[in-house]
Design an enzyme around this catalytic site. Structure first.
Site, mmCIF file in Angstrom:
data_model
loop_
_atom_site.group_PDB
_atom_site.id
_atom_site.type_symbol
_atom_site.label_atom_id
_atom_site.label_comp_id
_atom_site.label_asym_id
_atom_site.label_seq_id
_atom_site.Cartn_x
_atom_site.Cartn_y
_atom_site.Cartn_z
ATOM 1 N N GLU A 100 0.831 -1.210 0.000
ATOM 2 C CA GLU A 100 0.000 0.000 0.000
ATOM 3 C C GLU A 100 0.865 1.260 0.000
ATOM 4 O O GLU A 100 2.077 1.206 0.208
ATOM 5 C CB GLU A 100 -0.928 -0.011 1.210
ATOM 6 C CG GLU A 100 -0.166 0.022 2.521
ATOM 7 C CD GLU A 100 -0.890 0.844 3.570
ATOM 8 O OE1 GLU A 100 -1.202 2.016 3.283
ATOM 9 O OE2 GLU A 100 -1.129 0.311 4.667
ATOM 10 N N ASP A 123 -11.586 -0.444 6.045
ATOM 11 C CA ASP A 123 -10.754 -1.648 5.852
ATOM 12 C C ASP A 123 -11.505 -2.913 6.262
ATOM 13 O O ASP A 123 -11.320 -3.982 5.665
ATOM 14 C CB ASP A 123 -9.467 -1.565 6.687
ATOM 15 C CG ASP A 123 -8.496 -0.487 6.211
ATOM 16 O OD1 ASP A 123 -8.716 0.094 5.135
ATOM 17 O OD2 ASP A 123 -7.508 -0.244 6.933
ATOM 18 N N LYS A 174 -4.089 -1.575 14.281
ATOM 19 C CA LYS A 174 -3.259 -0.615 15.016
ATOM 20 C C LYS A 174 -3.724 -0.521 16.474
ATOM 21 O O LYS A 174 -4.922 -0.481 16.749
ATOM 22 C CB LYS A 174 -3.329 0.753 14.348
ATOM 23 C CG LYS A 174 -2.618 0.773 13.012
ATOM 24 C CD LYS A 174 -2.504 2.197 12.515
ATOM 25 C CE LYS A 174 -2.361 2.192 11.014
ATOM 26 N NZ LYS A 174 -3.616 1.816 10.345
HETATM 27 N N1 PSU Z 1 -0.189 0.560 8.430
HETATM 28 C C1 PSU Z 1 0.772 1.380 8.920
HETATM 29 N N2 PSU Z 1 0.612 2.721 8.778
HETATM 30 C C2 PSU Z 1 -0.493 3.269 8.156
HETATM 31 C C3 PSU Z 1 -1.495 2.396 7.641
HETATM 32 C C4 PSU Z 1 -1.290 1.054 7.809
HETATM 33 O O1 PSU Z 1 1.765 0.918 9.476
HETATM 34 O O2 PSU Z 1 -0.590 4.501 8.048
HETATM 35 C C5 PSU Z 1 -2.721 2.992 6.951
HETATM 36 C C6 PSU Z 1 -3.409 1.960 6.039
HETATM 37 O O3 PSU Z 1 -3.465 2.495 4.745
HETATM 38 C C7 PSU Z 1 -4.810 1.798 6.631
HETATM 39 C C8 PSU Z 1 -5.028 3.155 7.206
HETATM 40 O O4 PSU Z 1 -5.758 1.434 5.674
HETATM 41 O O5 PSU Z 1 -3.773 3.414 7.849
HETATM 42 C C9 PSU Z 1 -6.222 3.202 8.148
HETATM 43 O O6 PSU Z 1 -6.840 4.440 8.077
HETATM 44 P P1 PSU Z 1 -8.310 4.645 8.702
HETATM 45 O O7 PSU Z 1 -8.164 4.297 10.150
HETATM 46 O O8 PSU Z 1 -8.614 6.125 8.487
HETATM 47 O O9 PSU Z 1 -9.245 3.751 7.963
#
Ligand code: PSU
Ligand code: MN
Length: 304
Positions: free
Chosen positions: A24, A141, A158
């Site tokens: 990604e 996601d 995360k």
């Molecule tokens: N993994 C990491 N750092 C990131 C991400 C993933 O180590 O920044 C990104 C991915 O692209 C994931 C996004 O889809 O964070 C999640 O964002 P949100 O919580 O706004 O859906």
């Protein structure tokens, strides 16, 4: 209009049947500061190559959905200040309007599936945010994992998220959550959470076999592999917990919402851990790239 724009390296791999691993780009534009973002993106690509697969970093540049970036494109994307953070809702908008954006886990899965790529490596997926019962902030996601048949290798969701709620939603959506080589669910910067993982596998080939079994059943969604951060680079969960609470309070106090929440929290954690969170993030992404390449090779071997 041809939908996908292949890099030379990825096109050649396809022609020769070499396994491909999708990567990604939101982690590059919104997840890490320059220059560590560029160094990590390059290192991760090299890890995939060394393992015998070919990396396809995915992004949209001036409307073109790129499956594999050239070294110049990667270098440019790592420094462009205003790339959009693209998910399922806005990937097509960005393409149709000639915009530039990086792909989140959700958008990268969509592109990988279109490109016939089975395996994708990232850091940590998005999930259910703390306080979601008030904000309804749940990453796209999770829905994507329910409907797009790609195996996503992560270090879990995360740790800024509400992990029990994230697991519940994944269970409801029918997404297999597979801890790699341990019983506990990994927690991104920490190798272990206090939650047992729903499933455990101990080899890349077992993950490849279930990927193919899902396809044979005609199941639409993907698998989430949760690969623990290497012990040498982890930050223990007890050390992180108060810092995550602090970062979450800061985000609420500043009224951060929507797509800005995750990048804000990652950046705050970088400051609050004095850079340790970034070192752990880099280590876990590298580790995930290695496992993803192994899984891609196993899937290819089972096909032949
Ligand atoms: N993994 C990491 N750092 C990131 C991400 C993933 O180590 O920044 C990104 C991915 O692209 C994931 C996004 O889809 O964070 C999640 O964002 P949100 O919580 O706004 O859906
Ligand atoms: Mn969100």
């Amino acid at each position: 209009m041809s939908l996908l724009h292949w890099s030379d390296e990825v096109r050649t791999a396809r022609e020769n049947g070499v396994p491909i691993v999708a990567l990604e780009s939101t982690i590059i534009t919104h997840g890490m500061p320059y220059p560590q973002n560029l160094e990590t993106a390059r290192a991760v690509e090299d890890i995939v190559r060394k393992a015998g697969a070919v990396p396809a970093t995915i992004a949209v540049i001036e409307g073109a959905l790129l499956i594999g970036l050239s070294p110049d494109q990667l270098n440019w994307l790592a420094q462009v200040p205003d790339a959009r953070k693209l998910s399922r809702a806005d990937l097509a908008v960005c393409m149709a309007s000639g915009g530039t954006g990086s792909t989140t886990v959700a958008a990268t899965m969509i592109a990988a599936a279109q490109a016939g790529i089975a395996v994708f490596a990232t850091g940590g997926i998005g999930g259910v945010h703390v306080g979601a019962e008030h904000t309804f902030d749940i990453s796209a996601d999770l829905q994507e994992l329910a409907q797009t048949a790609v195996t996503v290798v992560s270090a879990g969701a995360k740790a800024i998220l509400d992990l029990p709620k994230t697991l519940e939603v994944l269970e409801t959506l029918g997404v297999p959550v597979i801890a790699y080589g341990q019983d506990d669910l990994p927690a991104f910067w920490s190798a272990r959470s206090t939650l047992p993982a729903p499933l455990r596998m101990d080899s890349a080939d077992a993950i490849a076999a279930t990927h193919l079994a899902r396809a044979a059943l005609g199941l639409p969604g993907g698998q989430l592999v949760a690969n623990p951060v290497p012990a040498a680079d982890e930050i223990p969960a007890e050390v992180l917990a108060p810092l995550i609470a602090q970062a979450t309070e800061d985000a609420a106090a500043r009224g951060i919402s929507g797509k800005a929440v995750t990048p804000f929290l990652l950046d705050r954690l970088f400051v609050l851990t004095e850079g340790r969170s970034l070192a752990a993030n880099i280590a876990l992404v590298r580790n995930n790239a290695r496992l993803a390449a192994e899984i891609a090779l196993c899937i290819a071997a089972r096909h032949s």
